[in-house]
Design a protein around this motif. Structure first.
Motif, PDB file in Angstrom:
ATOM      1  N   ALA A 186       0.840  -1.203   0.000  1.00 48.54           N
ATOM      2  CA  ALA A 186       0.000   0.000   0.000  1.00 48.54           C
ATOM      3  C   ALA A 186       0.873   1.249   0.000  1.00 48.54           C
ATOM      4  O   ALA A 186       1.892   1.311   0.698  1.00 48.54           O
ATOM      5  CB  ALA A 186      -0.917   0.005   1.217  1.00 48.54           C
ATOM      6  N   LEU A 187       0.467   2.251  -0.774  1.00 47.18           N
ATOM      7  CA  LEU A 187       1.218   3.508  -0.864  1.00 47.18           C
ATOM      8  C   LEU A 187       0.227   4.661  -0.868  1.00 47.18           C
ATOM      9  O   LEU A 187      -0.814   4.593  -1.532  1.00 47.18           O
ATOM     10  CB  LEU A 187       2.065   3.517  -2.135  1.00 47.18           C
ATOM     11  CG  LEU A 187       3.030   4.697  -2.321  1.00 47.18           C
ATOM     12  CD1 LEU A 187       4.280   4.249  -3.067  1.00 47.18           C
ATOM     13  CD2 LEU A 187       2.388   5.863  -3.037  1.00 47.18           C
ATOM     14  N   TYR A 188       0.572   5.698  -0.132  1.00 51.95           N
ATOM     15  CA  TYR A 188      -0.324   6.842   0.064  1.00 51.95           C
ATOM     16  C   TYR A 188       0.436   8.142  -0.205  1.00 51.95           C
ATOM     17  O   TYR A 188       1.618   8.253   0.115  1.00 51.95           O
ATOM     18  CB  TYR A 188      -0.826   6.899   1.510  1.00 51.95           C
ATOM     19  CG  TYR A 188      -1.324   5.590   2.075  1.00 51.95           C
ATOM     20  CD1 TYR A 188      -0.432   4.601   2.489  1.00 51.95           C
ATOM     21  CD2 TYR A 188      -2.685   5.351   2.234  1.00 51.95           C
ATOM     22  CE1 TYR A 188      -0.884   3.401   3.027  1.00 51.95           C
ATOM     23  CE2 TYR A 188      -3.144   4.163   2.781  1.00 51.95           C
ATOM     24  CZ  TYR A 188      -2.235   3.190   3.168  1.00 51.95           C
ATOM     25  OH  TYR A 188      -2.694   2.003   3.704  1.00 51.95           O
ATOM     26  N   TRP A 189      -0.282   9.118  -0.732  1.00 57.16           N
ATOM     27  CA  TRP A 189       0.228  10.483  -0.844  1.00 57.16           C
ATOM     28  C   TRP A 189      -0.664  11.401  -0.008  1.00 57.16           C
ATOM     29  O   TRP A 189      -1.906  11.311  -0.062  1.00 57.16           O
ATOM     30  CB  TRP A 189       0.212  10.966  -2.290  1.00 57.16           C
ATOM     31  CG  TRP A 189       1.301  10.440  -3.159  1.00 57.16           C
ATOM     32  CD1 TRP A 189       1.246   9.388  -4.030  1.00 57.16           C
ATOM     33  CD2 TRP A 189       2.638  10.969  -3.280  1.00 57.16           C
ATOM     34  NE1 TRP A 189       2.446   9.222  -4.674  1.00 57.16           N
ATOM     35  CE2 TRP A 189       3.323  10.180  -4.236  1.00 57.16           C
ATOM     36  CE3 TRP A 189       3.324  12.036  -2.681  1.00 57.16           C
ATOM     37  CZ2 TRP A 189       4.642  10.421  -4.596  1.00 57.16           C
ATOM     38  CZ3 TRP A 189       4.634  12.270  -3.040  1.00 57.16           C
ATOM     39  CH2 TRP A 189       5.286  11.463  -3.991  1.00 57.16           C
ATOM     40  N   ALA A 220       3.629   7.792   2.090  1.00 58.36           N
ATOM     41  CA  ALA A 220       3.667   6.766   3.133  1.00 58.36           C
ATOM     42  C   ALA A 220       3.420   5.405   2.508  1.00 58.36           C
ATOM     43  O   ALA A 220       2.800   5.301   1.442  1.00 58.36           O
ATOM     44  CB  ALA A 220       2.615   7.044   4.203  1.00 58.36           C
ATOM     45  N   SER A 221       3.897   4.368   3.171  1.00 60.50           N
ATOM     46  CA  SER A 221       3.589   3.015   2.713  1.00 60.50           C
ATOM     47  C   SER A 221       3.265   2.142   3.913  1.00 60.50           C
ATOM     48  O   SER A 221       3.658   2.444   5.047  1.00 60.50           O
ATOM     49  CB  SER A 221       4.738   2.419   1.895  1.00 60.50           C
ATOM     50  OG  SER A 221       5.874   2.126   2.703  1.00 60.50           O
ATOM     51  N   SER A 222       2.526   1.082   3.650  1.00 64.30           N
ATOM     52  CA  SER A 222       2.238   0.112   4.692  1.00 64.30           C
ATOM     53  C   SER A 222       2.278  -1.285   4.082  1.00 64.30           C
ATOM     54  O   SER A 222       2.060  -1.452   2.875  1.00 64.30           O
ATOM     55  CB  SER A 222       0.880   0.382   5.355  1.00 64.30           C
ATOM     56  OG  SER A 222      -0.184   0.284   4.416  1.00 64.30           O
ATOM     57  N   LEU A 223       2.531  -2.255   4.943  1.00 65.21           N
ATOM     58  CA  LEU A 223       2.685  -3.621   4.460  1.00 65.21           C
ATOM     59  C   LEU A 223       1.408  -4.090   3.765  1.00 65.21           C
ATOM     60  O   LEU A 223       1.432  -4.670   2.690  1.00 65.21           O
ATOM     61  CB  LEU A 223       3.039  -4.533   5.621  1.00 65.21           C
ATOM     62  CG  LEU A 223       3.400  -5.988   5.261  1.00 65.21           C
ATOM     63  CD1 LEU A 223       4.599  -6.004   4.322  1.00 65.21           C
ATOM     64  CD2 LEU A 223       3.678  -6.799   6.514  1.00 65.21           C
ATOM     65  N   HIS A 224       0.295  -3.831   4.454  1.00 66.06           N
ATOM     66  CA  HIS A 224      -1.021  -4.080   3.873  1.00 66.06           C
ATOM     67  C   HIS A 224      -1.877  -2.882   4.226  1.00 66.06           C
ATOM     68  O   HIS A 224      -1.375  -1.902   4.774  1.00 66.06           O
ATOM     69  CB  HIS A 224      -1.634  -5.368   4.445  1.00 66.06           C
ATOM     70  CG  HIS A 224      -0.837  -6.586   4.136  1.00 66.06           C
ATOM     71  ND1 HIS A 224      -0.638  -7.044   2.863  1.00 66.06           N
ATOM     72  CD2 HIS A 224      -0.153  -7.442   4.951  1.00 66.06           C
ATOM     73  CE1 HIS A 224       0.122  -8.137   2.904  1.00 66.06           C
ATOM     74  NE2 HIS A 224       0.422  -8.396   4.152  1.00 66.06           N
ATOM     75  N   LEU A 244      -3.127  -5.374  11.632  1.00 70.60           N
ATOM     76  CA  LEU A 244      -1.964  -4.900  12.355  1.00 70.60           C
ATOM     77  C   LEU A 244      -0.860  -4.429  11.422  1.00 70.60           C
ATOM     78  O   LEU A 244       0.074  -3.762  11.854  1.00 70.60           O
ATOM     79  CB  LEU A 244      -1.443  -6.006  13.275  1.00 70.60           C
ATOM     80  CG  LEU A 244      -2.371  -6.399  14.435  1.00 70.60           C
ATOM     81  CD1 LEU A 244      -1.792  -7.562  15.205  1.00 70.60           C
ATOM     82  CD2 LEU A 244      -2.604  -5.206  15.354  1.00 70.60           C
ATOM     83  N   MET A 245      -0.939  -4.815  10.165  1.00 70.99           N
ATOM     84  CA  MET A 245       0.082  -4.403   9.211  1.00 70.99           C
ATOM     85  C   MET A 245      -0.257  -3.066   8.590  1.00 70.99           C
ATOM     86  O   MET A 245       0.325  -2.684   7.586  1.00 70.99           O
ATOM     87  CB  MET A 245       0.209  -5.473   8.114  1.00 70.99           C
ATOM     88  CG  MET A 245       0.463  -6.863   8.640  1.00 70.99           C
ATOM     89  SD  MET A 245       1.955  -6.940   9.648  1.00 70.99           S
ATOM     90  CE  MET A 245       1.948  -8.668  10.104  1.00 70.99           C
ATOM     91  N   ASP A 246      -1.200  -2.377   9.174  1.00 71.66           N
ATOM     92  CA  ASP A 246      -1.717  -1.162   8.574  1.00 71.66           C
ATOM     93  C   ASP A 246      -0.922   0.071   8.953  1.00 71.66           C
ATOM     94  O   ASP A 246      -1.187   1.158   8.471  1.00 71.66           O
ATOM     95  CB  ASP A 246      -3.176  -0.979   9.023  1.00 71.66           C
ATOM     96  CG  ASP A 246      -3.869   0.121   8.270  1.00 71.66           C
ATOM     97  OD1 ASP A 246      -4.788   0.723   8.850  1.00 71.66           O
ATOM     98  OD2 ASP A 246      -3.479   0.396   7.120  1.00 71.66           O
TER      99      ASP A 246
END
Lengths: 116, 114
Positions: free
Chosen positions: A31-34, A93-97, A101-103
């Motif tokens: 997951a990737l966020y701006w 930002a990025s997250s594993l999923h 909990l991987m958020d």
């Protein structure tokens, strides 16, 4: 990599020019966020990518803003015909999923954009 | 529409004090709530993430609580140190839907005086 990286760290441009901002997420994060942080404003969501799914573009402020994520890794945020109100710090930002909990979202240092 | 508010906007305390930062959200339908710190000119560092089913999370001198029904979260910092000086942001992740964005509060600027 050790963390989320962004480039450039600072960008000064003239009104009307196009700019590209780059984000390298943590390796393996799906997951990737701006986000955008303007002076005196809070952090506002722009766009979100999850794997191969269609991105959530609901936060993009106008059609001058676009983003892509190639190969499920690096992302580029493009602002066309920049305006002075686009001046802000753009955070990736990025997250594993994206669930569970991987958020936890891990943020890069940001790109400070100044439009003259 | 979810709105996240943080009080106070700024806080100055002497070193060693225990302190509480407050975060409130208008829509209790959240998936989780996350606390971050932001140092000047830098990105955000995740401190604690509380799932909606949890009441609190602890990490070292930090303890975050969540009362989903009342729309509140607090971040407790024990024995504050000058190195804790930063802006603290809370962010709620709305429940349901396709979006996975975080809704951020406007932050609390903390200064710990040596």
């Amino acid at each position: 990599g050790a963390g989320v990286s962004q480039s450039p760290s600072n960008k000064v441009t003239e009104k009307g020019k196009d700019v590209e901002l780059r984000c390298d997420p943590i390796s393996g994060h799906t997951a990737l966020y701006w986000y955008r942080q303007s002076l005196g404003q809070g952090l506002e969501f722009l766009i979100y990518f999850q794997g191969n799914s269609a991105p959530d573009k609901s936060g993009l402020p106008s059609d001058r803003f676009s983003a892509e994520r190639t190969g499920g890794s690096v992302s580029t945020l493009t602002i066309q015909r920049t305006q002075q109100e686009d001046s802000a710090v753009y955070l990736c930002a990025s997250s594993l999923h994206s669930l569970g909990l991987m958020d936890t979202q891990y943020f890069g240092p940001g790109t400070r954009l100044t439009v003259l | 529409k979810q709105e996240v508010t943080q009080i106070p906007a700024a806080l100055s305390v002497p070193e060693g004090e225990n302190l509480v930062l407050n975060c409130s959200f208008t829509d209790s339908a959240i998936y989780n709530l996350q606390w971050f710190r932001q140092d000047p000119g830098k990105g955000l560092t995740s401190l604690l993430l509380i799932q909606s089913s949890q009441r609190e999370q602890t990490s070292g001198r930090l303890n975050a609580s969540l009362d989903k029904s009342s729309g509140r979260s607090t971040l407790y910092i024990a024995a504050s140190q000058p190195g804790d000086s930063a802006t603290y942001l809370c962010a709620a992740k709305p429940e349901g839907g396709a979006t996975n964005k975080l809704i951020f509060g406007t932050g609390t600027l903390l200064a710990v005086q040596p």
